[in-house]
Design an enzyme around this catalytic site. Sequence first.
Site, PDB file in Angstrom:
ATOM      1  N   HIS A  86       5.813 -15.341   1.690  1.00 22.54           N
ATOM      2  CA  HIS A  86       5.998 -15.511   0.251  1.00 22.54           C
ATOM      3  C   HIS A  86       5.828 -16.992  -0.091  1.00 22.54           C
ATOM      4  CE1 HIS A  86       7.402 -14.727  -3.769  1.00 22.54           C
ATOM      5  NE2 HIS A  86       8.210 -15.767  -3.668  1.00 22.54           N
TER       6      HIS A  86
ATOM      7  N   LEU B 128       6.575  -1.942  -1.604  1.00 23.44           N
ATOM      8  CA  LEU B 128       6.689  -0.841  -0.640  1.00 23.44           C
ATOM      9  C   LEU B 128       7.935  -0.003  -0.924  1.00 23.44           C
ATOM     10  CD1 LEU B 128       5.689  -2.964   2.433  1.00 23.44           C
ATOM     11  CD2 LEU B 128       4.315  -1.167   1.362  1.00 23.44           C
TER      12      LEU B 128
END
Length: 220
Positions: A117, A101
């Site tokens: 993650h 992003l």
Amino acid sequence: MTATRDHRRCRAAVLVSGSGTNLQAFIDRQRDGRLDLDIAMVLSNRDDAYGLVRAKSAGIDTRCIDHRGFRTREDFDRAIASALDDSKPDLIILAGFMRILSPWFVRHYEGRILNIHPALLPKYAGLDTHERVLAAGDEHHGSTVHFVTEKLDGGPRILAGRLSVRPGESADELQSRVLSIEHHIYPQAAQWFAEGRLECRDGFAWLNNSPLHEPVLRDF
Ligand code: GRF
């Protein structure tokens, strides 16, 4: 943050690029009445993402915007934000969204983007985490929910799920066990946010008005 949501449920938008098993965990929890947020939209950059099928089956509004049609990362991010904002999200949930992003996007939703993650951050940011854990001979592995900042996989950590690596275990086996953990810890962290108990401030995740210097740790 809490005040704006006092009168209504938290609205989340989920971003996916692939299979969407984490998205499914959110959908299932919501269906069981164990998640106090509404998934207002699921957006993908890939039209073949199975996560879109899961969303449609659950009656959730979906959008697909192919990143390849944009000149810059920020152009793409502005387009997805424009679509996401139609659903007025309080929270953006990244669930296997395989795009980095832009700083613009992170600022646009500052303190309102969650990611998961597959590693015990700060170890093993980036890709191929299971292979790297095995190559290093680590005793433990797991997954971490964190707020998203401009630093890749480096935002304030919230909740980690940890397991012991089994002797002789393959990367695929490890991946599948880590994924099962994610299906517990990701909805849990989102639930804290929905309840107004979790926020991102001064470079930390705050839970129940206390900064988390280390993520909450759950052993599986
Ligand atoms: C998970 O491994 C998660 O840690 C990572 O992307 C994967 C998404 O899996 N961010 P799924 O699409 O939810 O099954």
